[in-house]
Design a protein around this motif. Structure first.
Motif, PDB file in Angstrom:
ATOM      1  N   PRO A  70       0.819  -1.222   0.000  1.00 24.86           N
ATOM      2  CA  PRO A  70       0.000   0.000   0.000  1.00 24.86           C
ATOM      3  C   PRO A  70       0.849   1.267   0.000  1.00 24.86           C
ATOM      4  O   PRO A  70       0.492   2.259  -0.645  1.00 24.86           O
ATOM      5  CB  PRO A  70      -0.816  -0.124   1.293  1.00 24.86           C
ATOM      6  N   LYS A  71       1.979   1.257   0.686  1.00 29.05           N
ATOM      7  CA  LYS A  71       2.844   2.442   0.743  1.00 29.05           C
ATOM      8  C   LYS A  71       3.336   2.819  -0.642  1.00 29.05           C
ATOM      9  O   LYS A  71       3.408   4.005  -0.990  1.00 29.05           O
ATOM     10  CB  LYS A  71       4.029   2.178   1.666  1.00 29.05           C
ATOM     11  N   TYR A  72       3.680   1.834  -1.427  1.00 33.88           N
ATOM     12  CA  TYR A  72       4.186   2.077  -2.775  1.00 33.88           C
ATOM     13  C   TYR A  72       3.074   1.877  -3.803  1.00 33.88           C
ATOM     14  O   TYR A  72       3.139   1.023  -4.679  1.00 33.88           O
ATOM     15  CB  TYR A  72       5.400   1.197  -3.056  1.00 33.88           C
ATOM     16  N   GLN A  73       2.009   2.666  -3.640  1.00 35.49           N
ATOM     17  CA  GLN A  73       0.942   2.859  -4.623  1.00 35.49           C
ATOM     18  C   GLN A  73       0.183   1.580  -4.978  1.00 35.49           C
ATOM     19  O   GLN A  73      -0.286   1.424  -6.114  1.00 35.49           O
ATOM     20  CB  GLN A  73       1.501   3.500  -5.911  1.00 35.49           C
ATOM     21  N   GLY A  74       0.081   0.656  -4.028  1.00 38.57           N
ATOM     22  CA  GLY A  74      -0.723  -0.537  -4.253  1.00 38.57           C
ATOM     23  C   GLY A  74      -0.091  -1.555  -5.178  1.00 38.57           C
ATOM     24  O   GLY A  74      -0.787  -2.425  -5.720  1.00 38.57           O
ATOM     25  N   LYS A  75       1.217  -1.472  -5.357  1.00 42.09           N
ATOM     26  CA  LYS A  75       1.894  -2.374  -6.279  1.00 42.09           C
ATOM     27  C   LYS A  75       1.895  -3.819  -5.772  1.00 42.09           C
ATOM     28  O   LYS A  75       1.986  -4.061  -4.573  1.00 42.09           O
ATOM     29  CB  LYS A  75       3.361  -1.952  -6.463  1.00 42.09           C
ATOM     30  N   VAL A  76       1.828  -4.764  -6.701  1.00 39.70           N
ATOM     31  CA  VAL A  76       2.291  -6.117  -6.442  1.00 39.70           C
ATOM     32  C   VAL A  76       3.760  -6.105  -6.836  1.00 39.70           C
ATOM     33  O   VAL A  76       4.096  -6.039  -8.018  1.00 39.70           O
ATOM     34  CB  VAL A  76       1.524  -7.165  -7.266  1.00 39.70           C
ATOM     35  N   PHE A  77       4.651  -6.122  -5.847  1.00 41.11           N
ATOM     36  CA  PHE A  77       6.069  -5.973  -6.154  1.00 41.11           C
ATOM     37  C   PHE A  77       6.631  -7.195  -6.855  1.00 41.11           C
ATOM     38  O   PHE A  77       7.333  -7.092  -7.857  1.00 41.11           O
ATOM     39  CB  PHE A  77       6.875  -5.683  -4.886  1.00 41.11           C
ATOM     40  N   THR A  78       6.339  -8.381  -6.321  1.00 41.46           N
ATOM     41  CA  THR A  78       6.861  -9.588  -6.937  1.00 41.46           C
ATOM     42  C   THR A  78       6.085 -10.794  -6.441  1.00 41.46           C
ATOM     43  O   THR A  78       5.200 -10.669  -5.571  1.00 41.46           O
ATOM     44  CB  THR A  78       8.380  -9.747  -6.657  1.00 41.46           C
ATOM     45  N   SER A  79       6.415 -11.950  -6.973  1.00 38.37           N
ATOM     46  CA  SER A  79       5.700 -13.175  -6.621  1.00 38.37           C
ATOM     47  C   SER A  79       6.637 -14.363  -6.798  1.00 38.37           C
ATOM     48  O   SER A  79       7.718 -14.248  -7.383  1.00 38.37           O
ATOM     49  CB  SER A  79       4.468 -13.340  -7.522  1.00 38.37           C
ATOM     50  N   THR A  80       6.202 -15.500  -6.279  1.00 40.31           N
ATOM     51  CA  THR A  80       6.951 -16.744  -6.463  1.00 40.31           C
ATOM     52  C   THR A  80       5.984 -17.914  -6.480  1.00 40.31           C
ATOM     53  O   THR A  80       4.900 -17.854  -5.888  1.00 40.31           O
ATOM     54  CB  THR A  80       7.994 -16.950  -5.346  1.00 40.31           C
ATOM     55  N   ALA A  81       6.390 -18.998  -7.127  1.00 39.56           N
ATOM     56  CA  ALA A  81       5.617 -20.236  -7.112  1.00 39.56           C
ATOM     57  C   ALA A  81       6.217 -21.273  -6.181  1.00 39.56           C
ATOM     58  O   ALA A  81       5.628 -22.327  -5.984  1.00 39.56           O
ATOM     59  CB  ALA A  81       5.536 -20.814  -8.529  1.00 39.56           C
TER      60      ALA A  81
END
Length: 415
Positions: A70-81
């Motif tokens: 939320p602090k950085y504009q609602g970004k999904v920064f990264t993900s992993t499987a």
């Protein structure tokens, strides 16, 4: 007016096993302290880094995880499987967190972020009225560049964020609006239900859906005379020398390619970096040459993707273009008609004229139609992101079913 995601019934292969390849790779040079316990390039490494700058939210489904900020504009920064030691799919620009704010855009990274368009054109949100549309005058509005968003709801697998904005477009129209963004990680069952695909022991996946709602909170309607915004979703990913973006399109046989695609956003893309046939466009995403392209709504399909052969990662974004709607022109000029824009875009980062470079990274993007909204009306744009990693034969089956192209075609496009 509302735009809703339609389920894709694609085929009958894939995903989510308890074991498979766990690719690793290098990200950008880190400026974090020595407390990190994970290898560079892993999800745990990026999570530890981001936690030093923000109380991020981690959504999980078995081994699949995503980081939301939320602090950085609602970004999904990264993900992993593959859990904390798994490959981190998104591009995180470590150096941006410790440096001064940039005058044009603060590229923190993020494999899924929300901007509002248009970037250029007669109703641009990135240039002041009367300014020439050149890089020195380009400025990303603070509401989706540097300002924090408010969390309005959270469960184990979802988070909802909101931001009120007041923007002025190039036509000097004041726009009062609110944006709500809900992010949900998808379970294995939900991925299978959304795609029609079934399990494959050689593949693991992570997927999430973002539901983005733009509301006119002002007193005046947004019309062709005033201009209006659109919702713009951009996915920043890590490139490799072998990464190729695939953009399928339809009904293009016998049609001039220039009528199907825009390939000169930042100058014409060289022919050795862009290949196409009647059904697909291939775009080299190696981070070595700056270029952007788009597909017109009439020809856009509801999926685009990329393949990283080095790490065996197939990434697919799914959205719902509207062939009958008006899309805003986003090119950096006021010559083109304002409603002649593209519905889907792809970008490869590269050096600017002065030799500096923001990344490298690449992006796959989707755009909503122009938001012709009366006061209190809303438009909704949904985009789902899927990362698949593992056995290349199984990944090829996924690519054929969703993108309509074999991985061999992708890997040999520029050989």
């Amino acid at each position: 007016m509302k735009i809703f995601f339609k389920t894709l019934i694609i085929g009958q292969f894939i995903m989510f096993a308890s074991s498979c390849n766990n690719p690793t790779g290098k990200t950008q040079t880190s400026q974090v302290n020595d407390s990190l316990n994970y290898a560079e390039g892993t999800f745990g490494y990026d999570l530890n880094f981001l936690q030093q700058h923000d109380s991020v939210i981690v959504l999980k489904s078995d081994d699949a995880q995503i980081i939301v900020s939320p602090k950085y504009q609602g970004k999904v920064f990264t993900s992993t499987a593959n859990g904390d030691n798994g490959f981190s799919f998104g591009w995180v620009n470590y150096k941006a967190f410790s440096g001064p704010e940039d005058a044009h855009m603060n590229a923190y990274g993020g494999e899924n972020r929300l901007w509002l368009g248009p970037e250029g054109g007669r109703f641009s949100l990135f240039f002041k009225p009367g300014d020439s549309m050149v890089f020195d005058h380009w400025k990303t509005p603070a509401a989706f560049d540097t300002e924090a968003w408010k969390v309005t709801g959270q469960t184990n697998n979802t988070v909802t964020m909101q931001k009120d904005m007041q923007l002025t477009n190039y036509h000097n129209t004041s726009l009062q609006l609110s944006v709500t963004r809900a992010v949900a990680i998808l379970s294995n069952d939900e991925i299978q239900a959304n795609t029609g695909l079934t399990s494959d022991a050689g593949v693991k996946a992570v997927a999430y859906q973002t539901t983005n709602t733009l509301t006119n909170t002002g007193k005046d309607a947004w019309t062709e005379a005033t201009g209006m915004p659109c919702i713009w979703i951009l996915d920043m990913m890590k490139n490799t020398p072998s990464t190729v973006i695939v953009v399928p399109y339809k009904n293009a046989k016998g049609v001039k390619f220039d009528d199907v695609a825009t390939t000169n956003y930042f100058g014409e893309i060289p022919a050795d970096r862009l290949k196409h046939d009647d059904d697909n466009l291939f775009f080299k995403a190696d981070g070595k040459s700056r270029g952007k392209l788009g597909i017109k709504p009439k020809y856009a399909k509801p999926a685009l993707g990329s393949y990283d052969a080095q790490n065996k990662v197939l990434t697919i974004a799914v959205f719902e273009p509207d062939a009958s709607a008006k899309y805003l022109n986003q090119e950096w000029n006021t010559i083109k008609p304002p409603f002649s824009g593209d519905a889907v875009n792809a970008y490869n980062d590269g050096p600017l004229a002065d030799g500096s470079q923001m990344g490298p990274f690449y992006e796959i993007e989707s755009v909503s139609p122009a938001a012709f909204l009366k006061p209190n009306e809303s438009i909704v744009h949904k985009q789902s992101v899927y990362h698949f990693t593992g056995d290349e034969k199984a990944l090829d089956a996924i690519s054929r079913k969703i993108l309509g192209v074999s991985l061999n075609e992708v890997e040999t496009a520029f050989k």
